[in-house]
Design a protein around this motif. Structure first.
Motif, mmCIF file in Angstrom:
data_model
loop_
_atom_site.group_PDB
_atom_site.id
_atom_site.type_symbol
_atom_site.label_atom_id
_atom_site.label_comp_id
_atom_site.label_asym_id
_atom_site.label_seq_id
_atom_site.Cartn_x
_atom_site.Cartn_y
_atom_site.Cartn_z
ATOM 1 N N ALA A 34 0.868 -1.325 0.386
ATOM 2 C CA ALA A 34 0.228 0.036 -0.021
ATOM 3 C C ALA A 34 0.982 1.249 -0.393
ATOM 4 C CB ALA A 34 -0.932 -0.333 1.019
ATOM 5 N N HIS A 35 1.898 1.720 0.768
ATOM 6 C CA HIS A 35 2.856 2.230 1.025
ATOM 7 C C HIS A 35 4.215 2.341 0.926
ATOM 8 C CE1 HIS A 35 4.539 6.290 2.412
ATOM 9 N NE2 HIS A 35 4.661 5.927 3.181
ATOM 10 N N ALA A 36 4.852 2.666 0.782
ATOM 11 C CA ALA A 36 6.434 1.989 1.451
ATOM 12 C C ALA A 36 7.336 3.567 1.353
ATOM 13 C CB ALA A 36 7.402 0.843 0.337
ATOM 14 N N GLN A 37 8.119 3.454 1.806
ATOM 15 C CA GLN A 37 9.303 5.209 2.208
ATOM 16 C C GLN A 37 10.983 3.888 1.735
ATOM 17 O OE1 GLN A 37 8.817 8.072 5.095
ATOM 18 N NE2 GLN A 37 11.403 8.076 4.975
ATOM 19 N N LEU A 38 11.256 4.032 1.369
ATOM 20 C CA LEU A 38 13.041 3.995 0.999
ATOM 21 C C LEU A 38 13.453 5.144 1.327
ATOM 22 C CD1 LEU A 38 12.538 1.711 -1.421
ATOM 23 C CD2 LEU A 38 12.199 1.387 1.382
ATOM 24 N N ASP A 39 14.265 5.304 2.445
ATOM 25 C CA ASP A 39 15.712 7.075 2.220
ATOM 26 C C ASP A 39 16.961 6.191 1.960
ATOM 27 O OD1 ASP A 39 13.279 7.742 4.254
ATOM 28 O OD2 ASP A 39 14.031 7.520 5.568
ATOM 29 N N GLY A 46 20.708 11.713 2.097
ATOM 30 C CA GLY A 46 19.818 12.056 2.127
ATOM 31 C C GLY A 46 18.512 12.209 1.204
ATOM 32 N N GLY A 47 17.430 12.415 1.151
ATOM 33 C CA GLY A 47 15.945 12.075 0.396
ATOM 34 C C GLY A 47 15.609 10.923 1.021
ATOM 35 N N GLY A 48 14.331 10.372 -0.403
ATOM 36 C CA GLY A 48 14.172 9.138 -0.642
ATOM 37 C C GLY A 48 13.064 9.013 -1.601
ATOM 38 N N ILE A 49 12.540 7.843 -1.356
ATOM 39 C CA ILE A 49 11.463 8.148 -2.179
ATOM 40 C C ILE A 49 10.246 7.146 -1.675
ATOM 41 C CG2 ILE A 49 12.794 8.097 -4.260
ATOM 42 C CD1 ILE A 49 12.478 4.600 -4.321
ATOM 43 N N MET A 50 9.426 6.905 -2.485
ATOM 44 C CA MET A 50 7.970 6.737 -1.904
ATOM 45 C C MET A 50 7.312 5.430 -3.089
ATOM 46 S SD MET A 50 6.195 9.037 0.557
ATOM 47 C CE MET A 50 6.871 9.620 1.741
ATOM 48 N N LEU A 51 7.020 4.812 -2.823
ATOM 49 C CA LEU A 51 6.785 3.540 -3.659
ATOM 50 C C LEU A 51 5.541 2.245 -3.219
ATOM 51 C CD1 LEU A 51 8.015 0.253 -3.807
ATOM 52 C CD2 LEU A 51 9.902 1.853 -3.862
ATOM 53 N N GLY A 52 4.581 1.692 -4.098
ATOM 54 C CA GLY A 52 3.574 0.817 -2.835
ATOM 55 C C GLY A 52 3.000 0.218 -5.394
ATOM 56 N N SER A 53 2.291 -0.916 -5.393
ATOM 57 C CA SER A 53 2.068 -1.495 -5.731
ATOM 58 C C SER A 53 1.257 -0.764 -6.449
ATOM 59 C CB SER A 53 0.942 -2.931 -5.379
ATOM 60 O OG SER A 53 1.881 -3.494 -4.209
ATOM 61 N N TYR A 54 0.946 -1.785 -8.478
ATOM 62 C CA TYR A 54 0.223 -0.978 -9.304
ATOM 63 C C TYR A 54 -1.259 -0.734 -8.924
ATOM 64 C CZ TYR A 54 -0.884 -0.082 -13.585
ATOM 65 O OH TYR A 54 -1.263 0.745 -15.428
ATOM 66 N N LYS A 55 -1.828 -0.106 -9.277
ATOM 67 C CA LYS A 55 -3.810 -0.136 -8.784
ATOM 68 C C LYS A 55 -3.721 0.241 -10.492
ATOM 69 C CE LYS A 55 -3.528 -0.834 -4.656
ATOM 70 N NZ LYS A 55 -3.449 0.009 -3.173
ATOM 71 N N PRO A 56 -3.806 0.037 -11.579
ATOM 72 C CA PRO A 56 -3.676 1.072 -12.124
ATOM 73 C C PRO A 56 -5.673 1.317 -12.510
ATOM 74 C CG PRO A 56 -4.398 -1.341 -13.198
ATOM 75 C CD PRO A 56 -4.135 -1.271 -11.880
ATOM 76 N N ASP A 57 -6.764 1.358 -11.913
ATOM 77 C CA ASP A 57 -8.067 1.632 -11.552
ATOM 78 C C ASP A 57 -7.820 3.439 -10.359
ATOM 79 O OD1 ASP A 57 -7.540 -0.083 -9.511
ATOM 80 O OD2 ASP A 57 -9.621 -0.635 -9.747
ATOM 81 N N HIS A 58 -6.802 3.123 -9.731
ATOM 82 C CA HIS A 58 -6.803 4.643 -8.792
ATOM 83 C C HIS A 58 -6.492 5.933 -10.173
ATOM 84 C CE1 HIS A 58 -6.355 2.050 -4.975
ATOM 85 N NE2 HIS A 58 -7.770 1.091 -5.972
ATOM 86 N N ASP A 59 -7.209 6.996 -9.350
ATOM 87 C CA ASP A 59 -6.858 7.751 -9.976
ATOM 88 C C ASP A 59 -5.552 8.560 -9.412
ATOM 89 O OD1 ASP A 59 -7.213 8.560 -7.126
ATOM 90 O OD2 ASP A 59 -8.434 10.507 -6.822
ATOM 91 N N TRP A 60 -4.257 8.144 -8.221
ATOM 92 C CA TRP A 60 -3.194 8.221 -8.443
ATOM 93 C C TRP A 60 -2.505 7.387 -9.321
ATOM 94 C CZ3 TRP A 60 -0.308 12.607 -7.401
ATOM 95 C CH2 TRP A 60 1.305 12.264 -7.286
ATOM 96 N N SER A 61 -2.298 7.020 -10.492
ATOM 97 C CA SER A 61 -1.602 5.873 -10.968
ATOM 98 C C SER A 61 -0.856 6.619 -11.167
ATOM 99 C CB SER A 61 -2.676 4.675 -11.693
ATOM 100 O OG SER A 61 -2.889 3.847 -12.316
ATOM 101 N N ARG A 62 0.538 5.769 -11.908
ATOM 102 C CA ARG A 62 1.855 5.480 -12.319
ATOM 103 C C ARG A 62 1.809 4.640 -12.785
ATOM 104 N NH1 ARG A 62 -0.354 9.789 -14.182
ATOM 105 N NH2 ARG A 62 1.579 9.943 -15.431
ATOM 106 N N GLN A 63 1.792 4.624 -14.670
ATOM 107 C CA GLN A 63 2.703 3.178 -15.237
ATOM 108 C C GLN A 63 3.486 3.031 -14.841
ATOM 109 O OE1 GLN A 63 0.582 1.661 -17.573
ATOM 110 N NE2 GLN A 63 2.320 0.127 -17.203
ATOM 111 N N PRO A 64 4.084 1.609 -13.949
ATOM 112 C CA PRO A 64 5.173 1.229 -13.692
ATOM 113 C C PRO A 64 6.474 1.401 -14.326
ATOM 114 C CG PRO A 64 3.426 -0.260 -12.720
ATOM 115 C CD PRO A 64 3.299 0.583 -13.732
ATOM 116 N N GLY A 65 7.510 1.231 -14.552
ATOM 117 C CA GLY A 65 9.018 1.357 -14.847
ATOM 118 C C GLY A 65 9.019 1.828 -16.220
ATOM 119 N N THR A 66 8.417 3.827 -15.895
ATOM 120 C CA THR A 66 8.642 4.571 -17.085
ATOM 121 C C THR A 66 9.147 5.939 -15.803
ATOM 122 O OG1 THR A 66 6.127 5.472 -16.152
ATOM 123 C CG2 THR A 66 6.628 4.216 -18.028
ATOM 124 N N ALA A 67 9.244 5.506 -15.033
ATOM 125 C CA ALA A 67 10.534 6.915 -14.261
ATOM 126 C C ALA A 67 11.846 7.276 -14.707
ATOM 127 C CB ALA A 67 10.361 6.776 -12.933
#
Length: 136
Positions: free
Chosen positions: A48-53, A57-78
């Motif tokens: 649901a949510h992960a924080q990797l530091d 300094g700094g870090g990222i957040m990530l989670g499992s792909y949920k294509p039907d959600h409004d905050w959905s980003r295609q995996p592998g495109t960053a």
């Protein structure tokens, strides 16, 4: 103003990724690249949510792909750029782990020393010691 790890402000910009296999991506980012898993909230194999530091300094957040959600980003495109004080040591660590290095470590004409790797989802990661231009 000179900062030290103790005086650096807390990160306020958090890139967010989604992954088809978020647990595997977390393992790669932690075990191969050196991120620190600070938090991970899971439901079975879904994250649901992960924080990797990033230790420097700094870090990222990530989670499992949920294509039907409004905050959905295609995996592998960053594409991410991560600052490290020792790109050579990190390069050796990543190479020894067998990661997909698509640009070998090299000095760049603009003064950086960097290399680039592809994670298991297809995201691109560049690592170097260039910290950006100073603020005016």
């Amino acid at each position: 103003m000179t900062t030290t790890p103790r005086t650096r402000p807390a990160p306020t910009v958090w890139p967010a990724l989604q992954a088809h296999d978020a647990p595997a991506l977390i393992d790669f980012l932690v075990n191969t690249l050196g991120f620190v898993k600070t938090a991970a909230y899971t439901d079975g194999d879904l994250v649901a949510h992960a924080q990797l530091d990033w230790p420097e300094g700094g870090g990222i957040m990530l989670g499992s792909y949920k294509p039907d959600h409004d905050w959905s980003r295609q995996p592998g495109t960053a594409g991410m750029y991560v600052v490290t004080d020792d790109p050579d040591a990190l390069y050796e660590r990543v190479r020894a782990a067998g990661a997909d290095i698509f640009r070998e470590i090299a000095d760049q004409e603009y003064g950086n020393r960097e290399f680039c790797v592809r994670d298991p989802e297809g995201n691109l990661w560049s690592f170097g010691y260039y910290r950006g231009e100073p603020r005016p």
